[in-house]
Scaffold this active site. Structure first.
Site, mmCIF file in Angstrom:
data_model
loop_
_atom_site.group_PDB
_atom_site.id
_atom_site.type_symbol
_atom_site.label_atom_id
_atom_site.label_comp_id
_atom_site.label_asym_id
_atom_site.label_seq_id
_atom_site.Cartn_x
_atom_site.Cartn_y
_atom_site.Cartn_z
ATOM 1 N N ASN A 172 -57.437 -59.705 -108.448
ATOM 2 C CA ASN A 172 -58.576 -60.430 -108.079
ATOM 3 C C ASN A 172 -59.642 -59.081 -107.258
ATOM 4 O O ASN A 172 -59.339 -58.984 -106.204
ATOM 5 C CB ASN A 172 -58.469 -61.565 -107.152
ATOM 6 C CG ASN A 172 -59.950 -62.113 -106.811
ATOM 7 O OD1 ASN A 172 -60.634 -61.815 -107.134
ATOM 8 N ND2 ASN A 172 -59.628 -63.315 -105.982
ATOM 9 N N CYS A 229 -63.553 -61.089 -105.518
ATOM 10 C CA CYS A 229 -64.015 -61.970 -104.726
ATOM 11 C C CYS A 229 -65.199 -61.936 -104.040
ATOM 12 O O CYS A 229 -65.258 -60.802 -103.209
ATOM 13 C CB CYS A 229 -62.800 -62.257 -103.721
ATOM 14 S SG CYS A 229 -63.321 -63.557 -102.181
ATOM 15 N N THR A 249 -63.145 -75.312 -111.023
ATOM 16 C CA THR A 249 -63.700 -76.268 -110.071
ATOM 17 C C THR A 249 -63.457 -77.825 -110.698
ATOM 18 O O THR A 249 -63.501 -78.755 -109.806
ATOM 19 C CB THR A 249 -65.162 -76.167 -109.990
ATOM 20 O OG1 THR A 249 -65.410 -74.511 -109.792
ATOM 21 C CG2 THR A 249 -66.094 -76.887 -109.106
HETATM 22 C C1 SIN Z 1 -62.432 -65.592 -104.966
HETATM 23 O O1 SIN Z 1 -63.294 -65.869 -105.525
HETATM 24 O O2 SIN Z 1 -61.663 -64.627 -105.505
HETATM 25 C C2 SIN Z 1 -61.679 -66.294 -103.881
HETATM 26 C C3 SIN Z 1 -62.767 -67.236 -103.260
HETATM 27 C C4 SIN Z 1 -62.589 -67.244 -101.704
HETATM 28 O O3 SIN Z 1 -61.337 -67.311 -101.271
HETATM 29 O O4 SIN Z 1 -63.611 -66.935 -101.000
#
Ligand code: SIN
Length: 310
Positions: free
Chosen positions: A129, A132, A267
């Site tokens: 990731n 974010c 979502t």
């Molecule tokens: C993400 O979008 O990678 C994580 C989202 C978050 O925890 O704010």
């Protein structure tokens, strides 16, 4: 009636079908086991794990928007130790691929997580990731060519497990970032994370989210992500996992036709806990109705048709 073959190969990663949850919308799966048999999924993907426990951002962290959701959770995590003892065993026990999403605040932190998970066993792929948008005062790696390259190189050095680079849509040229990820060792791409946005409460005259901005997800972003997947898959040879507003089988088929090799449902899980099994069933039904025996036959079919001028 011939049962359609929903299996897909993303490089070395073989999935029984192309549907999995989007990281951060499914925790590590346990809660959804009350609603459906998780073994139906092509893969399970956890909320990104961080090296150390952290609480995430101050509330409010979520606001509903037309056809979407803005969130700024800030990657709360129990840390890697808890992940290894509680979450990973649960994910590993499922009869689907275990894709572990990791996030860090530096290349070293990403590298450390990757090393630990490489040694843990039972991990089929790692989703990095890099994107974010809600790390307060921290960079979004996937919006900076140098930083993204640094993280990918460090992770590549530390594991031979398949690496999925989760791209950010908050860039000028998504194809450039996809090419960069390919060059620096990604085996697959996940396109994309959320779009930075904000909401203001007209009564209080203040931003709604505690961090002012957040990431927009849900059906509102689907056409933009579809365009990005279309562009990336024609420019880059890596398998692409699409993520952005996919809520049902028809959405998933659109992304497969655009060139995605797999899809993440995100979502939609908050609105309909059965969104994942319904998406799998929807793809199967599309194949029964329209003919192809293998789902691989529809991957990229729209751009092959477009190239042929049809
Ligand atoms: C993400 O979008 O990678 C994580 C989202 C978050 O925890 O704010």
């Amino acid at each position: 009636m011939n049962e359609p073959d929903l299996s897909v190969s993303l490089g070395r990663l073989r999935l029984k079908n192309p549907v999995m949850p989007a990281s951060g919308t499914f925790n590590f799966g346990k809660e959804y086991a009350e609603y459906f048999d998780l073994n139906q999924m092509g893969a399970v993907v956890n909320k990104s794990v961080m090296l150390q426990p952290r609480q995430g951002n101050a509330p409010p962290r979520i606001v509903e928007t037309p056809c979407g959701m803005l969130s700024s959770i800030g990657l709360p995590s129990q840390g890697i130790e808890e992940f290894l003892t509680v979450q990973l065993p649960f994910m590993r026990a499922l009869e689907c691929a275990a894709i572990v999403s990791v996030s860090g605040t530096s290349a070293e932190e990403f590298g450390e997580l990757v090393s630990v998970l490489d040694r843990a066993g039972g991990v089929d792929a790692l989703e990095l990731n890099l994107s974010c948008p809600n790390f307060v005062d921290k960079v979004i790696f996937a919006t900076d060519c140098g930083l993204m390259a640094e993280v990918l190189q460090e992770c590549r050095r530390r594991t031979s497990l398949p690496l999925i680079a989760k791209l950010s849509p908050n860039v000028t040229d998504i194809v450039q970032m996809a090419r960069l990820a390919e060059k620096h060792g990604a085996d697959m791409l996940c396109a994309v994370n959320t779009f930075t946005g904000m909401a203001i409460d007209v009564r209080t005259r203040r931003p709604v989210l505690g961090t002012v901005t957040g990431g927009l997800s849900g059906p509102a972003i689907k056409p933009i992500v579809l365009r990005m997947v279309w562009q990336i898959t024609q420019a880059v040879g890596l398998p692409v996992i699409a993520c952005g507003g996919i809520s049902n089988g028809t959405d998933a088929v659109e992304f497969l036709l655009a060139g995605a090799a797999a899809v993440q449902v995100g979502t939609a899980n908050f609105i309909n806990p059965l969104a994942i099994p319904e998406t799998i069933a929807g793809i199967r039904q599309y194949m029964l109705d329209s003919g192809p025996h293998s789902v691989t036959e529809i991957i990229g079919a729209a751009w092959r048709r477009s190239a042929a001028g049809r």
